[in-house]
Design an enzyme around this catalytic site. Structure first.
Site, short mmCIF file in Angstrom:
data_model
loop_
_atom_site.label_atom_id
_atom_site.label_comp_id
_atom_site.label_asym_id
_atom_site.label_seq_id
_atom_site.Cartn_x
_atom_site.Cartn_y
_atom_site.Cartn_z
N PHE A 1 4.34 -1.17 -16.90
CA PHE A 1 3.32 -1.50 -15.89
C PHE A 1 3.79 -2.72 -15.11
CE2 PHE A 1 -0.32 -3.27 -13.89
CZ PHE A 1 -1.09 -2.17 -13.53
N ASP B 1 9.83 -8.98 -16.06
CA ASP B 1 8.45 -9.11 -15.63
C ASP B 1 7.67 -9.83 -16.72
OD1 ASP B 1 5.76 -8.83 -15.11
OD2 ASP B 1 5.91 -6.75 -14.43
N LYS C 1 -0.80 -14.09 -13.65
CA LYS C 1 -1.83 -14.15 -14.70
C LYS C 1 -2.08 -15.57 -15.24
CE LYS C 1 -1.95 -9.38 -16.20
NZ LYS C 1 -3.20 -8.66 -16.43
N THR D 1 2.85 -14.98 5.77
CA THR D 1 2.08 -16.08 6.35
C THR D 1 2.03 -17.28 5.41
OG1 THR D 1 0.68 -14.51 7.53
CG2 THR D 1 -0.15 -16.76 7.32
C1 LIG Z 1 -1.85 -8.29 12.27
C2 LIG Z 1 -1.24 -8.75 10.99
N1 LIG Z 1 -1.37 -7.98 9.89
C3 LIG Z 1 -0.85 -8.35 8.71
C4 LIG Z 1 -0.15 -9.52 8.58
C5 LIG Z 1 0.44 -9.88 7.25
O1 LIG Z 1 -0.26 -10.92 6.66
P1 LIG Z 1 0.37 -11.75 5.46
O2 LIG Z 1 1.48 -12.54 6.02
O3 LIG Z 1 -0.77 -12.59 4.98
O4 LIG Z 1 0.80 -10.78 4.44
C6 LIG Z 1 0.01 -10.35 9.68
C7 LIG Z 1 0.75 -11.61 9.57
O5 LIG Z 1 1.22 -12.18 10.51
C8 LIG Z 1 -0.55 -9.96 10.92
O6 LIG Z 1 -0.41 -10.71 12.02
C1 LIG Z 2 3.55 -6.91 -16.90
C2 LIG Z 2 2.68 -6.86 -15.68
N1 LIG Z 2 3.24 -6.89 -14.47
C3 LIG Z 2 2.52 -6.84 -13.34
C4 LIG Z 2 1.15 -6.76 -13.40
C5 LIG Z 2 0.38 -6.69 -12.12
O1 LIG Z 2 -0.30 -7.88 -11.89
P1 LIG Z 2 -1.49 -7.96 -10.82
O2 LIG Z 2 -2.61 -7.18 -11.41
O3 LIG Z 2 -1.77 -9.41 -10.70
O4 LIG Z 2 -0.98 -7.36 -9.58
C6 LIG Z 2 0.51 -6.73 -14.65
C7 LIG Z 2 -0.95 -6.62 -14.72
O5 LIG Z 2 -1.53 -6.24 -15.67
C8 LIG Z 2 1.29 -6.77 -15.81
O6 LIG Z 2 0.73 -6.72 -17.02
#
Ligand SMILES: Cc1ncc(COP(=O)(O)O)c(C=O)c1O
Ligand SMILES: Cc1ncc(COP(=O)(O)O)c(C=O)c1O
Lengths: 472, 491
Positions: free
Chosen positions: A190, A296, A327, A352
């Site tokens: 996962f 991970d 986490k 961003t």
């Molecule tokens: C229209 C639009 N959508 C999505 C995103 C992606 O956002 P983030 O950088 O928070 O992942 C941006 C970032 O510039 C955006 O301008």
């Molecule tokens: C080993 C591992 N990797 C990734 C994730 C994904 O994390 P998130 O739920 O914050 O996206 C989890 C969540 O349970 C995890 O147990």
């Protein structure tokens, strides 16, 4: 005084159960009301965090549960930890909340100090970090770093510029600019639920159904026989069998494998463990094939296995290339050490916010508390104590404590029931004796308490388990 | 109930529009103009700090190292003590100015400390007050027609969770009342159809929707955003390239929009039903160069998506929260049917998507799910932002500031037809941009502006974009216009 006593002079001495059904009536009301605007179907109960203390979570009805699930393994130091309250009220924190920077463009003067809070506890061999916002986000950013690196090697080095063909094909989503490359993961793994992390996740169909996926390969993860000391030969063979599958996929998969992604202990997938030799084997195979190894540590990190990072138990050499976290650390991201894992030009690994200083400040406070109180070692001790008690229970109720695992992995302990119905009933019944406990995979129970879960809490937990099992 | 309170708040908002400067109210000590302490920016301290930072963090995109403790209102301070009028605002993500006293109050509250240190797995153990926090903030601000939300952590995350909702929605229609088949369950685990979807998300040329793998597959702005990253084979449609000034190119622009709508529809028709799960579109393509299209174009998109049962996602990550002179930019279109999902992040500080059809909640729990499912501490900030925006009438004020700024900006640019062109964003608040003859001229102008203490950002290949706060007022516009006149002369 124990750490939990220092932090929580008012922690309850035992659970309090005031309702006869779970969720209680007030929680049920809250679930219904929340459900009008937000998907509340997975809700266990509505929590009253103001009243929750240390290892105890209080619900809207006033039940006070010993919490060994801890927000899906994400509460490090107990509820309302005073050291974290202090961090939350600090000027630095207030500033981070109010004026959230676009870190990649306008880092604040304090960013380096904040990052050093994370780097102070970097896994052995790692000395750089890129922040993210969740486990899935951390993993996907690590995949991006892996693909950037892999293509740079293929191009002939970190400094070789993109070809015109790459620059034009990429805008059509076609190779060579958008190459076909894979991350190899394991069955029962996962790693998150966005599109690329979802393609590496392989624990349950419900996580994956109806999502477009990349055609990325899965190897088998060892399935050991327990107890381990009675099945050494077979388990060694199992390691070998699985490593051969990995090796084979490198040779046969339809596109190149740029990285191998693995959890130190497969958590959501059932708390599946593997040996040091298995992990060293993965390290060797990735090196041989010019791929990166990504650990991970989203669920295993921050001390719960008895070392700060779960994979440090394996002592693999050379160290993993990327280590992801989230986490319990409250901030997410990946550690790395090779400078060439930073892409050749700016704005490639970018978004961003590039992380959240507020969450990183909290992570710094968590790290320093964990180190100051030597909590991984303490968890190791409590875990040893608890494991022994569970073994005793196992002798008494073998049917309900199958494949007990997590020995020498502190409180990162799990076991199996016969089937998911029996397991689910057990999880539910534990509420009646005041314990909030989680499952994983089809029929396992997992313990994911805080880092301030101590012997007295272990005693309460064991007594509660026994009380439930004795009624079966 | 929700609609009613929104109506009430809107009426209240327009009848009691507080006069006077909100910036002066929030920031009695806001600088009157830029302050330059070093000969160039970044100054020596910024550079030294950035060099150190570079040892542990990719710092090559750093403009300068900021001193947020000394940043006030519309002015950002750097490590050397320079104070710049900030019209880029953390890539369009600062709503109420730096060191806003109301946000400080929210940040210092016990509610905030509680949310920070006891972060719940929201979908499993939400807090007693989460519903109220949503109701008073994120949901009170919902676009017309929307009354539910799924919370996320960034713009990319918001878009990808919206994509997931779309894929599951379409698959449920195709599947009808039957359960998942054994074949679907098995093939999903192999990353293969039929369990994994062969559906697609359609986006537009020059669109920007984020940089994770699903969102990046829909991003079409620049090669550098996408190189070396595996992408889904999802289609893109052309986005209108309008000619300016609009009033002199009415017919050509209509034809251009029709061309794009036709291409859009024929792409959708080239797929089997329910395969194009959703389309995603920005009200103004921001990163891609501030490309606008008319309300009629977006109504056309809405009509075609309804006709073909394709979901319409409007990406308000950059346009949302007041900058366009409406709280949500797509409100400018007066669509006959609201979009199916509206995504947000940036200025709202919290991220996620709005929706109204309950079938966008998958048929089973734990399908749209992750550990945190959002962040209550950000929801508290979003609530404060919304309440302040309403209390001070900042949407209307931003529209007014835009109306003040636009003609004067036009006059300044008109003096340099050999250098600048295509001013756009009229009647669109402060969400304004224009083009340069080439990227070199644009980059040089941004540097000249910075040297005069005004921080402006670029977008697309040759554009400058204005992305100030919602407390950017006429007095700030004057400072900007003065610096621009001088900078253009220096070009
Ligand atoms: C229209 C639009 N959508 C999505 C995103 C992606 O956002 P983030 O950088 O928070 O992942 C941006 C970032 O510039 C955006 O301008
Ligand atoms: C080993 C591992 N990797 C990734 C994730 C994904 O994390 P998130 O739920 O914050 O996206 C989890 C969540 O349970 C995890 O147990």
């Amino acid at each position: 005084m124990s750490t939990s006593e220092q932090y929580f002079p008012n922690e309850p001495v035992a659970p309090t159960v005031v309702t006869s059904e779970f969720p209680g009536p007030k929680s049920q009301e809250g679930i219904k009301s929340l459900g009008q605007v937000f998907d509340s179907r997975p809700v266990y109960f509505i929590a009253d965090y103001e009243k929750s203390v240390g290892n105890y979570i209080v619900d809207a009805d006033g039940n006070s549960f010993l919490d060994v699930y801890a927000q899906i393994a994400s509460i490090p130091l107990g509820y309302n930890n005073p050291a974290l309250i202090e961090a939350a009220k600090s000027d630095k924190m207030i500033r981070a909340i109010v004026d959230r920077p676009a870190l990649g463009n306008y880092p604040g003067k304090d960013l380096e100090e904040i990052l050093n809070g994370l780097l102070a506890v970097a896994p052995k061999g790692q000395d750089k970090v890129f922040p993210a916002l969740s486990g899935a986000d951390a993993n996907e950013l690590a995949f991006k770093a892996t693909f950037f690196w892999y293509q740079a090697q293929k191009r002939g080095g970190h400094k070789v510029p993109f070809s015109d063909e790459e620059n034009t094909s990429v805008m059509k989503g076609q190779a060579p600019g958008s190459p076909e490359l894979a991350i190899l993961s394991f069955e029962r793994a996962f790693h998150g639920r966005l599109f690329a992390s979802g393609s590496t996740t392989c624990s349950k169909p419900v996580h994956k159904l109806d999502m477009p996926s990349f055609n990325w390969p899965k190897a088998e993860f060892p399935s050991y026989k327990y107890p381990l000391d009675k099945h050494e030969e077979e388990n060694k063979k199992e390691d070998q069998r699985c490593l051969e599958i990995v090796e084979n996929l490198f040779k046969t998969h339809s596109c190149p494998i740029a990285g191998v992604l693995v959890e130190p202990i497969q958590s959501e997938g059932g708390d599946n463990h593997a040996s040091n030799e298995f992990f060293q084997g993965l390290r060797d195979i990735t090196l041989k094939h010019g791929a990166l190894l990504i650990m991970d540590e989203v669920q295993t990190g921050i001390g719960a296995t008895g070392l700060f990072w779960g994979h440090e138990h394996f002592e693999i050499s050379p160290p993993a290339d990327l280590v992801t976290f989230s986490k319990k650390f409250q901030t997410a991201g990946y550690y790395f050490h090779d400078p060439e894992i930073i892409p050749n030009v700016a704005y490639r690994q970018f978004n961003t916010w590039c992380g959240d200083p507020a969450r990183m400040i909290l992570a710094g406070a968590i790290a320093s508390e964990v180190v100051k109180h030597d909590l991984p070692a303490k968890a190791q001790k409590v875990g040893g104590y608890l494991f022994k008690k569970l073994e005793d229970l196992q002798a008494k109720y073998p049917q309900y404590l199958q494949n007990l695992r997590g020995k020498d992995r502190a409180t990162f302990i799990a076991w199996c029931f016969d089937n998911s119905a029996a397991r689910d009933k057990f999880l539910k019944d534990m509420k009646t004796v005041g314990v909030n406990i989680g499952g994983c995979a089809e029929k396992s129970v997992r313990l994911r308490p805080t880092m301030v879960f101590e012997q007295k809490h272990a005693d309460i937990l064991v007594a509660a388990i026994e009380k439930v099992l004795s009624g079966y | 109930m929700l609609r009613l309170s929104r109506l009430l708040s809107k009426r209240w908002l327009s009848s009691s529009k507080p006069a006077g400067s909100t910036a002066a109210h929030y920031f009695p000590h806001e600088p009157k103009g830029p302050h330059l302490a070093t000969d160039s920016i970044p100054g020596p301290k910024s550079q030294a700090l950035n060099d150190e930072l570079g040892q542990v963090f990719d710092n090559r995109a750093t403009y300068f190292v900021s001193d947020y403790t000394n940043s006030v209102g519309n002015y950002i301070s750097d490590a050397d003590g320079n104070q710049l009028l900030d019209m880029y605002c953390q890539i369009s993500s600062i709503p109420l100015g730096y060191s806003n006293p109301e946000l400080l109050k929210a940040a210092r509250s016990d509610e905030m400390a509680n949310a920070l240190i006891n972060r719940p797995a929201l979908a499993c153990f939400p807090s007693t007050d989460y519903k109220q926090i949503l109701q008073d903030g994120i949901l009170a601000a919902a676009p017309p027609g929307h009354n539910k939300v799924w919370t996320a952590l960034s713009g990319s995350d918001a878009n990808e969770t919206a994509f997931k909702a779309a894929f599951m929605y379409q698959a449920a229609i195709k599947r009808g009342s039957r359960d998942f088949s054994a074949e679907e369950m098995a093939s999903a685990m192999e990353n293969k159809a039929p369990g994994c979807s062969d559906g697609v998300i359609l986006s537009f040329d020059k669109g920007f929707h984020g940089r994770l793998f699903g969102s990046l597959s829909t991003t079409r702005s620049k090669a550098i955003h996408k190189l070396d990253i595996p992408a889904f084979p999802w289609p893109k449609a052309p986005f209108p390239a309008l000619k300016y000034p609009l009033s002199e190119n009415v017919q050509a622009n209509q034809a251009e929009e029709q061309r794009c709508l036709d291409a859009f529809e024929s792409i959708i028709e080239s797929y089997p039903p329910h395969t194009v799960a959703a389309i995603i579109v920005e009200p103004v393509q921001a990163e891609g160069g501030d490309n606008h299209a008319s309300a009629a174009f977006f109504q056309g998109i809405r009509d075609i998506t309804l006709k073909h049962k394709v979901l319409m996602i409007v990406d308000e990550v950059q346009t949302g929260v007041g900058a366009s002179g409406k709280f949500w930019a797509h409100e400018h279109w007066n669509l006959t049917t609201p979009p199916d999902m509206v995504t947000f992040s940036k200025k709202f500080q919290a991220a996620g998507f709005y929706f109204h059809d309950k079938n966008l909640q998958p048929n089973q729990p734990y399908r749209q799910f992750n550990t945190w499912c959002g962040d209550p501490s950000k929801a508290i900030i979003a609530k404060t932002i919304y309440q302040e925006v309403v209390k001070h009438g900042l949407v209307e004020k931003t529209a007014a500031t835009g109306a003040y700024l636009y003609p004067q900006l036009q006059a300044v640019l008109d003096k340099h037809p050999d250098k600048v062109l295509n001013l756009r964003g009229e009647n669109f608040g402060t969400f304004i941009a224009w083009d340069f003859v080439d990227a070199g001229a644009r980059n040089k102008l941004l540097a000249e502006m910075r040297a005069r203490g005004v921080n402006v950002g670029g977008c697309g290949d040759v554009s400058a974009r204005l992305r100030p706060t919602l407390v950017f007022e006429n007095s700030h516009a004057d400072v900007f216009l003065g610096a621009l006149e001088d900078s253009l002369k220096a070009l």
